[in-house]
Design an enzyme around this catalytic site. Sequence first.
Site, PDB file in Angstrom:
ATOM      1  CG  ASP A   1       0.925 -12.134  -5.283  1.00 53.82           C
ATOM      2  OD1 ASP A   1       1.415 -11.904  -4.159  1.00 53.82           O
ATOM      3  OD2 ASP A   1       0.248 -11.310  -5.912  1.00 53.82           O
TER       4      ASP A   1
ATOM      5  CG  HIS B   1       2.080  -9.538  -1.667  1.00 53.26           C
ATOM      6  ND1 HIS B   1       2.575  -9.718  -2.929  1.00 53.26           N
ATOM      7  CD2 HIS B   1       2.803  -8.535  -1.105  1.00 53.26           C
ATOM      8  CE1 HIS B   1       3.562  -8.838  -3.133  1.00 53.26           C
ATOM      9  NE2 HIS B   1       3.724  -8.109  -2.040  1.00 53.26           N
TER      10      HIS B   1
ATOM     11  CB  SER C   1      -1.537 -11.385  -9.073  1.00 53.26           C
ATOM     12  OG  SER C   1      -0.283 -11.707  -8.511  1.00 53.26           O
TER      13      SER C   1
HETATM   14 CO1  B1M Z   1       5.118  -6.436  -1.864  1.00 55.57          CO
HETATM   15  N1  B1M Z   1       4.423  -5.318  -3.311  1.00 55.57           N
HETATM   16  N2  B1M Z   1       6.432  -7.180  -3.071  1.00 55.57           N
HETATM   17  N3  B1M Z   1       5.786  -7.373  -0.314  1.00 55.57           N
HETATM   18  N4  B1M Z   1       4.013  -5.352  -0.853  1.00 55.57           N
HETATM   19  C1  B1M Z   1       3.236  -4.527  -3.038  1.00 55.57           C
HETATM   20  C2  B1M Z   1       1.978  -5.287  -3.421  1.00 55.57           C
HETATM   21  C3  B1M Z   1       3.469  -3.230  -3.935  1.00 55.57           C
HETATM   22  C4  B1M Z   1       2.207  -2.524  -4.393  1.00 55.57           C
HETATM   23  C5  B1M Z   1       4.388  -2.273  -3.161  1.00 55.57           C
HETATM   24  C6  B1M Z   1       4.732  -1.001  -3.931  1.00 55.57           C
HETATM   25  O1  B1M Z   1       5.477  -1.044  -4.861  1.00 55.57           O
HETATM   26  N5  B1M Z   1       4.167   0.114  -3.532  1.00 55.57           N
HETATM   27  C7  B1M Z   1       4.272  -3.842  -5.117  1.00 55.57           C
HETATM   28  C8  B1M Z   1       3.458  -4.372  -6.309  1.00 55.57           C
HETATM   29  C9  B1M Z   1       3.691  -3.552  -7.540  1.00 55.57           C
HETATM   30  C10 B1M Z   1       3.020  -4.099  -8.743  1.00 55.57           C
HETATM   31  O2  B1M Z   1       2.762  -5.234  -8.967  1.00 55.57           O
HETATM   32  N6  B1M Z   1       2.738  -3.173  -9.616  1.00 55.57           N
HETATM   33  C11 B1M Z   1       5.024  -4.967  -4.415  1.00 55.57           C
HETATM   34  C12 B1M Z   1       6.207  -5.566  -4.911  1.00 55.57           C
HETATM   35  C13 B1M Z   1       6.797  -4.927  -6.138  1.00 55.57           C
HETATM   36  C14 B1M Z   1       6.810  -6.674  -4.293  1.00 55.57           C
HETATM   37  C15 B1M Z   1       8.030  -7.477  -4.799  1.00 55.57           C
HETATM   38  C16 B1M Z   1       8.058  -7.762  -6.319  1.00 55.57           C
HETATM   39  C17 B1M Z   1       9.274  -6.720  -4.348  1.00 55.57           C
HETATM   40  C18 B1M Z   1      10.583  -7.320  -4.820  1.00 55.57           C
HETATM   41  O3  B1M Z   1      10.875  -8.465  -4.603  1.00 55.57           O
HETATM   42  N7  B1M Z   1      11.340  -6.496  -5.498  1.00 55.57           N
HETATM   43  C19 B1M Z   1       7.898  -8.760  -3.977  1.00 55.57           C
HETATM   44  C20 B1M Z   1       6.968  -9.741  -4.697  1.00 55.57           C
HETATM   45  C21 B1M Z   1       7.229 -11.153  -4.375  1.00 55.57           C
HETATM   46  C22 B1M Z   1       6.183 -12.035  -5.026  1.00 55.57           C
HETATM   47  O4  B1M Z   1       5.007 -11.955  -4.699  1.00 55.57           O
HETATM   48  N8  B1M Z   1       6.621 -12.851  -5.940  1.00 55.57           N
HETATM   49  C23 B1M Z   1       7.197  -8.265  -2.757  1.00 55.57           C
HETATM   50  C24 B1M Z   1       7.345  -8.808  -1.496  1.00 55.57           C
HETATM   51  C25 B1M Z   1       6.731  -8.342  -0.347  1.00 55.57           C
HETATM   52  C26 B1M Z   1       7.042  -8.825   1.072  1.00 55.57           C
HETATM   53  C27 B1M Z   1       7.384 -10.319   1.136  1.00 55.57           C
HETATM   54  C28 B1M Z   1       8.222  -8.041   1.607  1.00 55.57           C
HETATM   55  C29 B1M Z   1       5.758  -8.387   1.841  1.00 55.57           C
HETATM   56  C30 B1M Z   1       4.641  -9.466   1.880  1.00 55.57           C
HETATM   57  C31 B1M Z   1       4.637 -10.269   3.135  1.00 55.57           C
HETATM   58  C32 B1M Z   1       3.415 -11.169   3.201  1.00 55.57           C
HETATM   59  O5  B1M Z   1       2.353 -10.910   2.683  1.00 55.57           O
HETATM   60  N9  B1M Z   1       3.612 -12.259   3.877  1.00 55.57           N
HETATM   61  C33 B1M Z   1       5.255  -7.257   0.949  1.00 55.57           C
HETATM   62  C34 B1M Z   1       4.327  -6.266   1.371  1.00 55.57           C
HETATM   63  C35 B1M Z   1       3.991  -6.273   2.852  1.00 55.57           C
HETATM   64  C36 B1M Z   1       3.744  -5.332   0.481  1.00 55.57           C
HETATM   65  C37 B1M Z   1       2.834  -4.130   0.797  1.00 55.57           C
HETATM   66  C38 B1M Z   1       3.721  -3.010   1.343  1.00 55.57           C
HETATM   67  C39 B1M Z   1       1.689  -4.354   1.788  1.00 55.57           C
HETATM   68  C40 B1M Z   1       0.761  -5.511   1.434  1.00 55.57           C
HETATM   69  C41 B1M Z   1      -0.162  -5.837   2.606  1.00 55.57           C
HETATM   70  O6  B1M Z   1       0.067  -6.792   3.327  1.00 55.57           O
HETATM   71  N10 B1M Z   1      -1.172  -4.993   2.830  1.00 55.57           N
HETATM   72  C42 B1M Z   1       2.241  -3.811  -0.643  1.00 55.57           C
HETATM   73  C43 B1M Z   1       1.765  -2.404  -0.812  1.00 55.57           C
HETATM   74  C44 B1M Z   1       0.288  -2.319  -1.176  1.00 55.57           C
HETATM   75  O7  B1M Z   1      -0.458  -3.264  -1.120  1.00 55.57           O
HETATM   76  N11 B1M Z   1      -0.115  -1.174  -1.628  1.00 55.57           N
HETATM   77  C45 B1M Z   1       3.227  -4.446  -1.529  1.00 55.57           C
HETATM   78  C46 B1M Z   1      -2.116  -5.184   3.903  1.00 55.57           C
HETATM   79  C47 B1M Z   1      -3.206  -6.189   3.476  1.00 55.57           C
HETATM   80  C48 B1M Z   1      -4.234  -6.405   4.565  1.00 55.57           C
HETATM   81  O8  B1M Z   1      -3.846  -5.637   2.348  1.00 55.57           O
HETATM   82  O9  B1M Z   1      -3.353  -7.682   0.909  1.00 55.57           O
HETATM   83  O10 B1M Z   1      -4.348  -5.570  -0.104  1.00 55.57           O
HETATM   84  P1  B1M Z   1      -4.216  -6.493   1.048  1.00 55.57           P
HETATM   85  O11 B1M Z   1      -5.663  -7.081   1.419  1.00 55.57           O
HETATM   86  C49 B1M Z   1      -6.798  -6.271   1.561  1.00 55.57           C
HETATM   87  C50 B1M Z   1      -7.629  -6.152   0.281  1.00 55.57           C
HETATM   88  O12 B1M Z   1      -6.842  -6.126  -0.895  1.00 55.57           O
HETATM   89  C51 B1M Z   1      -8.577  -7.296   0.381  1.00 55.57           C
HETATM   90  O13 B1M Z   1      -8.801  -7.469   1.770  1.00 55.57           O
HETATM   91  C52 B1M Z   1      -7.708  -6.946   2.523  1.00 55.57           C
HETATM   92  C53 B1M Z   1      -8.222  -5.922   3.540  1.00 55.57           C
HETATM   93  O14 B1M Z   1      -9.334  -6.326   4.223  1.00 55.57           O
HETATM   94  N12 B1M Z   1      -8.231  -8.620  -0.153  1.00 55.57           N
HETATM   95  C54 B1M Z   1      -9.182  -9.536  -0.409  1.00 55.57           C
HETATM   96  C55 B1M Z   1      -7.039  -9.163  -0.466  1.00 55.57           C
HETATM   97  N13 B1M Z   1      -7.204 -10.397  -0.934  1.00 55.57           N
HETATM   98  C56 B1M Z   1      -8.507 -10.667  -0.905  1.00 55.57           C
HETATM   99  C57 B1M Z   1      -9.223 -11.794  -1.287  1.00 55.57           C
HETATM  100  C58 B1M Z   1     -10.623 -11.764  -1.155  1.00 55.57           C
HETATM  101  C59 B1M Z   1     -11.259 -10.654  -0.651  1.00 55.57           C
HETATM  102  C60 B1M Z   1     -10.563  -9.522  -0.275  1.00 55.57           C
HETATM  103  O15 B1M Z   1     -11.400 -12.792  -1.498  1.00 55.57           O
HETATM  104  C61 B1M Z   1     -10.845 -13.897  -2.158  1.00 55.57           C
END
Ligand code: B1M
Length: 216
Positions: free
Chosen positions: A99, A101, A152
């Site tokens: 992963d 992200h 994940s």
């Molecule tokens: Co990706 N991606 N992505 N992506 N991406 C998602 C996760 C997805 C839901 C988008 C969608 O389809 N709507 C989807 C997953 C689907 C699934 O698994 N069912 C997805 C996909 C499919 C993919 C790829 C497979 C796409 C592809 O290649 N075809 C690929 C995966 C690559 C891989 O990981 N092997 C991919 C790639 C990418 C980018 C590189 C383009 C980019 C990431 C850049 C980066 O992180 N450096 C990206 C992004 C930006 C997203 C979305 C749009 C936004 C994620 C984000 O940064 N959110 C995302 C959509 C979504 O999440 N709904 C998506 C903002 C961030 C602050 O939130 O990380 O959730 P988040 O963290 C939150 C809480 O979750 C929590 O605290 C934070 C807020 O305070 N939290 C924790 C998180 N970790 C924590 C740990 C803790 C405590 C709290 O303690 C240990």
Amino acid sequence: ALPLDERLKRRIIDGERNGLEDDLDQALETRKALAIVNDTLLDGMKVVGELFGSGQMQLPFVLQSAEVMKNAVAHLEPHMEKTDEDGKGTIVLATVRGDVHDIGKNLVDIILSNNGYNVVNLGIKQPVSAILDAADEHKADVIGMSGLLVKSTVIMKENLEELNQRGIAADYPVILGGAALTRAYVEQDLHEIYQGEVRYARDAFEGLRLMDALIG
Ligand code: B1M
């Protein structure tokens, strides 16, 4: 012109970096850095996720949005509140194997670091062996794993099983976070299998509260 808040949100959605810092500085005149992240920038990322998920946005544009988000957080970070407390405990933090992200994980890092915790941030795609080596080396109090992909959530389960197998689960409370997790999955399903403490953090603030509860 759009109101400032709307403009900032659009910058994330459109991946538009030009003028970002000026807008952020302007926002800082009336709001706290963390509020800007939580109430505005994260809203923008949410829209990006929706557009991407529904096929209306292609991956390179998602990457650009992520870059703008990272730049914005980096610009705001020096303005975030910090406690004078120090050495409250150590967490090893990683995005799990497979992963990439890391925006959420890095926010967790900032908030825990600003609140007196020592954070060992291993980065992305970390196999469980690397996480456990670092936990041992740094004498971690807690292990934190982040992951946004559905797969994940399975890897997190395997990782917990690895801790069980090594007989070290009791030594390491684990905090899990990331968009694909649900509270029920962590606090019921994973709680059943893990021989130590495992908790779900919906956001970085809950991560902080959990740290305080687990070792504070
Ligand atoms: Co990706 N991606 N992505 N992506 N991406 C998602 C996760 C997805 C839901 C988008 C969608 O389809 N709507 C989807 C997953 C689907 C699934 O698994 N069912 C997805 C996909 C499919 C993919 C790829 C497979 C796409 C592809 O290649 N075809 C690929 C995966 C690559 C891989 O990981 N092997 C991919 C790639 C990418 C980018 C590189 C383009 C980019 C990431 C850049 C980066 O992180 N450096 C990206 C992004 C930006 C997203 C979305 C749009 C936004 C994620 C984000 O940064 N959110 C995302 C959509 C979504 O999440 N709904 C998506 C903002 C961030 C602050 O939130 O990380 O959730 P988040 O963290 C939150 C809480 O979750 C929590 O605290 C934070 C807020 O305070 N939290 C924790 C998180 N970790 C924590 C740990 C803790 C405590 C709290 O303690 C240990």
